[in-house]
Design a protein around this motif. Structure first.
Motif, mmCIF file in Angstrom:
data_model
loop_
_atom_site.group_PDB
_atom_site.id
_atom_site.type_symbol
_atom_site.label_atom_id
_atom_site.label_comp_id
_atom_site.label_asym_id
_atom_site.label_seq_id
_atom_site.Cartn_x
_atom_site.Cartn_y
_atom_site.Cartn_z
ATOM 1 N N THR A 1 62.020 66.434 74.376
ATOM 2 C CA THR A 1 61.489 65.139 74.800
ATOM 3 C C THR A 1 60.007 65.052 74.479
ATOM 4 O O THR A 1 59.522 64.031 73.962
ATOM 5 N N VAL A 2 59.278 66.133 74.767
ATOM 6 C CA VAL A 2 57.868 66.191 74.371
ATOM 7 C C VAL A 2 57.749 66.096 72.849
ATOM 8 O O VAL A 2 56.860 65.417 72.319
ATOM 9 N N HIS A 3 58.656 66.771 72.147
ATOM 10 C CA HIS A 3 58.676 66.738 70.681
ATOM 11 C C HIS A 3 58.793 65.299 70.175
ATOM 12 O O HIS A 3 58.056 64.878 69.280
ATOM 13 N N VAL A 4 59.708 64.537 70.740
ATOM 14 C CA VAL A 4 59.905 63.146 70.315
ATOM 15 C C VAL A 4 58.666 62.303 70.627
ATOM 16 O O VAL A 4 58.208 61.510 69.796
ATOM 17 N N VAL B 1 48.014 63.967 74.010
ATOM 18 C CA VAL B 1 49.176 64.808 73.722
ATOM 19 C C VAL B 1 49.249 65.994 74.680
ATOM 20 O O VAL B 1 50.315 66.340 75.192
ATOM 21 N N THR B 2 48.116 66.620 74.917
ATOM 22 C CA THR B 2 48.105 67.762 75.834
ATOM 23 C C THR B 2 48.413 67.326 77.264
ATOM 24 O O THR B 2 49.033 68.069 78.025
ATOM 25 N N ARG B 3 48.010 66.109 77.627
ATOM 26 C CA ARG B 3 48.326 65.611 78.971
ATOM 27 C C ARG B 3 49.833 65.422 79.145
ATOM 28 O O ARG B 3 50.383 65.649 80.234
ATOM 29 N N VAL B 4 50.509 65.005 78.075
ATOM 30 C CA VAL B 4 51.970 64.897 78.112
ATOM 31 C C VAL B 4 52.591 66.268 78.361
ATOM 32 O O VAL B 4 53.510 66.422 79.180
ATOM 33 N N VAL C 1 55.316 73.330 71.739
ATOM 34 C CA VAL C 1 56.048 72.290 71.028
ATOM 35 C C VAL C 1 55.135 71.174 70.525
ATOM 36 O O VAL C 1 55.488 70.462 69.585
ATOM 37 N N VAL C 2 53.950 71.015 71.117
ATOM 38 C CA VAL C 2 53.067 69.952 70.638
ATOM 39 C C VAL C 2 52.624 70.218 69.203
ATOM 40 O O VAL C 2 52.472 69.287 68.397
ATOM 41 N N VAL C 3 52.430 71.494 68.870
ATOM 42 C CA VAL C 3 52.047 71.844 67.498
ATOM 43 C C VAL C 3 53.236 71.692 66.562
ATOM 44 O O VAL C 3 53.104 71.173 65.446
#
Length: 498
Positions: free
Chosen positions: A251-254, A195-198, A433-435
């Protein structure tokens, strides 16, 4: 009025019963075969996808023109002759201001990377610092603006500091539960290193676009247009950057919410039933069939969410002022109607089921209301806390660029500082946004099948269920209190007429 309150009370009572039934069930209601199904993946909201792409092409051309016109030679493309006579001339150069935007990009990226690196160990402390320090930082910047005789911006930052202070005071009792939800979301994200790599990858993409954007913005700051003309152009460029940044963030959220949903659905990252290449599938759908829905939602969601948070916080502290309460309730109902069609939980539905944005938002909100989870979502302030961290990151970025500009070109401090602040917010937001994606997935899973959360973290499941029960009881008690007061007022009016 009485009928509506009776209905509200009955609805809350029914919701309490529904929650108790949902908590007690053990069977999964989500069909795993329907998640990430290629048969459900069709191109959605194609009109907005086309608008976004056309907007990028047109803006890219304009940015190149603005930047090149002042690059190394003033008025290289002879644009000034079209504005001569009603805009002042200036011999500034693009390369004078472009390095300052480069610093902004570096600082924003650095802050975003620090957030991601410390996500597993210091995330909770960083979020607490963001909540408590933002008001002070806004006030300090306001004082500096007054000292520099920038009265408009001084008032703007002072107003922001006051609103931030009032909001924190209004929701101070909600922060313990909010921090609990954020802590669990961080735990979930930290268990998924991909996820962090994204997030890193999309920050790199954003930096590439910001290189083009800042080249044009630097040309505008150095241009021959008067202050008013420059400001209008910068506003247009800032709106475009905000939309582009929001599209990449969502987009990252999705992508992340789709992966998190699958992890909760299948009982873990290494479960035998977990589909192969889940991240790549989520990424492919996000940047192809669902990208139009992301572009559409990114235009409106952030503004509506922010307005809703402020109204909710203000509404909870009004007291018994009926006139003011009536006005705020009208605004609240208007915003609630918009939230039904524009909310961040739509992105989970988009990720998992491939729906269009409006349908996803409506289905998510109806799911929350039918299960009573909407009361818990309304009580949670995780989105606002993450936004505070994003704003703080933007302010730090803008401060760095503004200080350097103050040393060299004092009359351009606000122009460079404000646009650099937006750049910092976008870059830090890509890390935050990952969180938020994990938080939205947790609530959708809890509403669709609470046993998924119970299997993942039984203690957290019990805490969520207890808080939900308390919130629904609180709503029912308030509805009964309002109903009783209305009946008493009606009785007194009847007595007065007699």
């Amino acid at each position: 009025m009485s009928d509506s309150n009776i209905s509200s009370s009955s609805s809350d009572s029914a919701s309490i019963a529904t929650v108790d039934q949902n908590v007690g069930r053990n069977e999964r209601i989500i069909d795993a075969d329907q998640t990430f199904s290629p048969e459900l993946r069709h191109w959605r909201d194609v009109f907005w996808l086309a608008i976004f792409i056309i907007h990028l092409i047109v803006l890219g051309v304009l940015l190149a023109i603005f930047g090149l016109n002042r690059f190394k030679t003033a008025d290289r493309l002879n644009i000034d002759r079209y504005t001569e006579g009603f805009w002042e001339n200036n011999n500034g150069l693009t390369e004078t201001y472009w390095p300052k935007y480069a610093v902004s990009g570096g600082v924003g990226t650095g802050l975003g990377c620090i957030w991601l690196l410390l996500l597993g160990s210091r995330a909770n402390q960083m979020m607490k610092v963001s909540v408590h320090i933002l008001t002070t930082y806004l006030a300090v910047i306001s004082v500096l603006c007054f000292w520099c005789e920038q009265f408009f911006w001084g008032v703007a930052f002072a107003t922001g500091a006051a609103l931030q202070f009032l909001y924190v005071i209004a929701v101070i009792d909600r922060l313990p539960f909010t921090m609990l939800v954020l802590q669990k979301a961080v735990k979930l994200v930290w268990s998924l290193p991909e996820v962090t790599r994204v997030a890193y990858a999309f920050m790199a993409v954003m930096l590439l676009w910001m290189g083009i954007w800042s080249f044009g913005a630097a040309g505008v700051v150095a241009s021959s247009r008067g202050d008013l003309g420059r400001w209008w152009l910068l506003v247009v460029l800032s709106v475009s950057l905000f939309w582009t940044g929001a599209v990449l963030c969502n987009t990252v959220h999705v992508i992340v919410s789709g992966l998190v949903f699958l992890v909760l659905l299948h009982g873990g990252r290494n479960a035998s039933s977990m589909p192969p290449n889940s991240l790549m599938k989520s990424l492919r759908y996000a940047v192809t069939t669902s990208f139009g829905s992301i572009c559409y939602g990114s235009l409106f969601t952030a503004a509506i969410r922010t307005l809703r948070w402020e109204i909710r916080g203000f509404r909870s502290k009004i007291g018994n002022n009926e006139c003011l309460l009536c006005c705020v309730d009208f605004l609240f109902q208007l915003v609630e109607t918009l939230v039904r069609f524009f909310n961040k939980y739509a992105y989970v539905q988009i990720a998992v089921y491939g729906k269009g944005f409006n349908r996803s938002a409506r289905d998510a909100w109806e799911l929350f209301q039918s299960t009573g989870v909407e009361a818990l979502v309304a009580y949670d302030c995780s989105g606002a806390v993450l936004l505070m961290g994003t704003i703080l990151g933007g302010l730090l970025t803008g401060t760095c660029a503004g200080v350097w500009t103050w040393i060299t070109w004092r009359d351009r401090v606000i122009m460079v500082g404000s646009t650099a602040m937006l750049m910092g917010m976008v870059l830090v937001g890509l890390a935050m946004v990952v969180v938020e994606s994990a938080v939205t997935s947790i609530y959708i899973c809890y509403a669709e099948d609470p046993s998924l959360i119970r299997r993942w973290d039984p203690q957290f499941f019990n805490q969520m269920s207890e808080m939900l029960h308390q919130r629904l009881q609180h709503r029912s008690a308030r509805a009964r209190e309002v109903l009783t007061q209305n009946q008493l007022d009606s009785h007194m009016q009847d007595t007065f007429h007699l």
